[in-house]
Each structure stands twice: as structure tokens, then as C-alpha cells.
Scaffold this active site. Sequence first.
Site, PDB file in Angstrom:
ATOM      1  N   GLY A 131       0.817  -1.181  -0.279  1.00  0.00           N
ATOM      2  CA  GLY A 131       0.229   0.185  -0.108  1.00  0.00           C
ATOM      3  C   GLY A 131       0.866   0.832  -0.039  1.00  0.00           C
ATOM      4  O   GLY A 131       2.324   1.142   0.065  1.00  0.00           O
ATOM      5  N   GLY A 159       4.079   7.651   3.565  1.00  0.00           N
ATOM      6  CA  GLY A 159       4.877   6.810   2.844  1.00  0.00           C
ATOM      7  C   GLY A 159       4.212   5.283   2.184  1.00  0.00           C
ATOM      8  O   GLY A 159       3.514   5.221   1.792  1.00  0.00           O
ATOM      9  N   THR A 160       5.387   5.016   2.038  1.00  0.00           N
ATOM     10  CA  THR A 160       5.166   3.127   1.250  1.00  0.00           C
ATOM     11  C   THR A 160       5.158   1.931   1.963  1.00  0.00           C
ATOM     12  O   THR A 160       5.451   2.132   3.263  1.00  0.00           O
ATOM     13  CB  THR A 160       5.958   3.245   0.204  1.00  0.00           C
ATOM     14  OG1 THR A 160       5.579   4.261  -0.863  1.00  0.00           O
ATOM     15  CG2 THR A 160       5.216   1.899  -0.738  1.00  0.00           C
ATOM     16  N   LYS A 177       6.068   0.369   7.134  1.00  0.00           N
ATOM     17  CA  LYS A 177       5.730   2.140   7.141  1.00  0.00           C
ATOM     18  C   LYS A 177       7.376   2.344   6.630  1.00  0.00           C
ATOM     19  O   LYS A 177       7.514   2.591   7.500  1.00  0.00           O
ATOM     20  CB  LYS A 177       4.996   1.995   7.414  1.00  0.00           C
ATOM     21  CG  LYS A 177       3.353   2.508   6.722  1.00  0.00           C
ATOM     22  CD  LYS A 177       2.726   3.265   7.809  1.00  0.00           C
ATOM     23  CE  LYS A 177       1.419   3.266   7.826  1.00  0.00           C
ATOM     24  NZ  LYS A 177       0.071   3.545   8.086  1.00  0.00           N
ATOM     25  N   ASP A 215      -8.674  10.900  12.488  1.00  0.00           N
ATOM     26  CA  ASP A 215      -8.864  10.956  11.216  1.00  0.00           C
ATOM     27  C   ASP A 215      -8.796   9.131  10.938  1.00  0.00           C
ATOM     28  O   ASP A 215      -8.695   8.879   9.865  1.00  0.00           O
ATOM     29  CB  ASP A 215      -7.075  10.263  10.613  1.00  0.00           C
ATOM     30  CG  ASP A 215      -6.231  10.704   9.239  1.00  0.00           C
ATOM     31  OD1 ASP A 215      -7.601  10.737   9.159  1.00  0.00           O
ATOM     32  OD2 ASP A 215      -5.737  10.755   8.996  1.00  0.00           O
TER      33      ASP A 215
END
Length: 411
Positions: A87, A92-93, A115, A210
Site C-alpha cells: 500500500g 509513505g510506502t 511503513k 483521522d
Amino acid sequence: MGNCGTRDESAVAAAAHVRQLNVISQTVKADPCEKKQNRKMLEMSDPSVPGNIEDSKNISIYTNVIAFTLFELETITKSFRSDYVIGEGGFGTVYKGYIDENVRVGLKSLPVAVKVLNKDGHQGHREWLAEVNFLGQLVHTNLVKLIGYCCEDEHRLLVYEFMFRGSLENHLFRKTAAPMPWNVRMNIALGAAKGLAFLHNAERPVIYRDFKTSNILLDSDYTAKLSDFGLAKAGPEGDETHVSTRVMGTYGYAAPEYVMTGHLTTKSDVYSFGVVLLELLTGRRSVDKTRPGKEQSLAEWARPKLNDRRKISQLIDPRLEERYSIRAAQKACCLAYYCLSLNPKVRPLMSDVLEILEPLAGDGSGGGGGGDHDKGSVPAVGNLQVCRRLVGCKLSSPGPRCSPGSWLLAG
Ligand SMILES: Nc1ncnc2c1ncn2[C@@H]1O[C@H](COP(=O)(O)OP(=O)(O)OP(=O)(O)O)[C@@H](O)[C@H]1O
Ligand SMILES: [Mg+2]
């Protein structure tokens, strides 16, 4: 309680909407990536962290999180190989990896998600630190477990338990997959609500800030867990009614009064919960630019229908093909209606939300199962006190357009 909110509330909503759009359009110019457009990265200067842990050198006090070396994380992701990517988000990635004794003696064998902070992105050390500080201390079945972290030179990484089914967003909106059954949806709503309630009921409440479908991850048995604490904030203390913050979060999920004023309370999370509940009920995204104008904002489109009994069937995801109890759907819609109230004081507490959701999320005997469309037996939802607090207690039999409270009590 009016059906669609007062004129003042509508004005507030409209103003908030305009302001939201302004902020978004500014962000759009600055960043061509659509995912990042949705999140307002105004400033990263204020993550309140529990326990006054303000610097990464203090992280070592969290004995249950592992300080990994960059070399160890490179080893388990084969040097961050592209076929290990699972993902990509604002931080970030994200890569898949596996830790065991070969990585470090004494490590339990475990699949993990790694992550990696994108150094050119909007997020940075502060979000990384907020994540480690919150998740290093908060442990609950409905929060994703932070296994460890890495802080070497400018590198910032996070290592989580691997969640086999990925994000709720991917599951709910993937067109090719079979539609998620009603009871799975209600169980996910309940699990995520438990995670939020745990945060709100902590000794010093934590505001998550969030809450959205991409931050709800699903385990192999569809247990919902909240991830991403980069924006989380310690709640108000003592006599304070709110904490003042820079407005951050995700367009379509952030509570209108928070966007307008920057005043953050646990009720801001309740609003976002209402949006996610609505996404589960309708199968629609919180914001969908491909739909006609009036339908683009899910909350605005759905609000007038949520408390109109005759319109409930227009709301529920057509992919469910009536495999749900109408009365359970009415109750869930009623709950969403109150969570999405423009007046934060009218919104329920997350503990109230749990009481109402629990009977809807059972194995079918709670009115949540499939196959009992319009005639299933629905048990009483919540207790009278909860419903009173929520809806001002209307016990009379509901008319076609009625107080959602009467549906809650009608079980
Ligand atoms: N612990 C995990 N286990 C399995 N997959 C994960 C895990 N954490 C993240 N992912 C995958 O990586 C994706 C990106 O997650 P990430 O939290 O970085 O971004 P996002 O939530 O999509 O966006 P945002 O940056 O706005 O939060 C998720 O949608 C999920 O598919
Ligand atoms: Mg996320």
C-alpha cells in the site's frame, strides 16, 4: 429535534463546506497526487503526546515495542522490493515482511507491515513520533498493534502487526469483490467503535482525528482495528471544553465545527464515525466527485433521508439486495443521523454508540443478520437511558416521518 437541522446549523454547514473547499483547492494546486489532496497538511507542529514523551530518545521506555535497525527491516523486505509493496499513503510506502529468529534472536515469528516515511512527503518526524508515542502505550483489540520502529539518521519506519484483509476502504469499495454482507458491516462498525470508545475513555482521552475507512484495517476474521495515530491528540483536561489545533484530517470526514474553528473534541471523532457508518450502510464513498453535484458529499446527501423512514431503502447499499432487516437498517440510519448532527452536543458518546450497535452486530439474532428483510425480529436497541440521551425519548409509535428515537425504542 428537527428533521434536517436548524437554519443556523445549515448555515454553519454551508460555511464549513465553503471553507473546506477553499482549503482543498489550495492543496490541489500544491500537490497533484489525489490521495494527498484530501488531507490538509497545514502544519505538523502540535501532536500532543501522552506521558510528556516529546523526543524519540525516550521511546525506549516502551518496553513492548522493538527498536529495529534499518538493516533488519531491509532484510525482511528484501531491500524494500517493489513486489513487497502492499500500500501507499500520506506517510509513505507500506511493505509486507516477516520477522523471526533469523532476523534477531528471540523474535517471535510474525508477519508484519513496514511503513517507510517518504522524506519528500507532507508527513514527517512528528507524525512518526506521535504514532510511536500513542501506539506504544495504548493496547486494545481494536487498535492495530505497533510491533516496533526504526529511527536511524533521517530514516523513520514503523512496524505493525500484519492485517490480512487490508483496509476497509479496499474491501468496501472494490467493485470486483462480492459485496460485504450486512452483519460483517455491522461487526466492523462495532469493532471500530470499540477502538474509538477505548481512546475516548482513556485516563486522558485521546482524540483520534483521522477516522476513515482507509485507517480501519481488517484482520483475517474481519476484526476491525484502527491504524494511523499520526494525527491523534490528547483531549482537553480539567475544565477545558476542547483543544485548539490546526485543522487537519481528511476532507469528507472532518466535523464541520472543527473545520470552522479548529476546536477539537471527542465529538469530532463521533462525526467521522457517523460518516464511516454511512459508508458501510450505503456502499458510497464519503466524497465521490464522479456523482452529480448534490450527491458528492455523502453526509449532505444522506442527512435528510436518514430520519425519513420512507427513504431508508434509497440509502442502503443496493448491492446488499435486501439481505438485511429493514428495522435494523432504520436503527443504524438513526444512529448515523445523530452522529452526523451539526451540533456536536447532540452527537452521542462513543459509549452510547456501542450500546446501540451491539444488538445490530450479532450473529443475526440481534437483528443484524441477513435474510430477514422487513420482517425480521429486532430486539430492543440499547437501554432507555441511552436512547433518552440520544433522542429525547419519543415512545409513541412512529409516523412515516418521525423522530429516529422512536425507531431506536421500537425494537
Ligand atoms: N498493518 C497493516 N497490515 C496490512 N496492510 C496495511 C497495514 N498498514 C497499512 N496497510 C496497507 O497500506 C495501505 C496504506 O496505508 P496508509 O495508512 O499508509 O495510508 P492510507 O490510510 O491509505 O492513507 P492516509 O495516508 O490518508 O492515512 C492501507 O490501505 C493498507 O492496504
Ligand atoms: Mg492510513
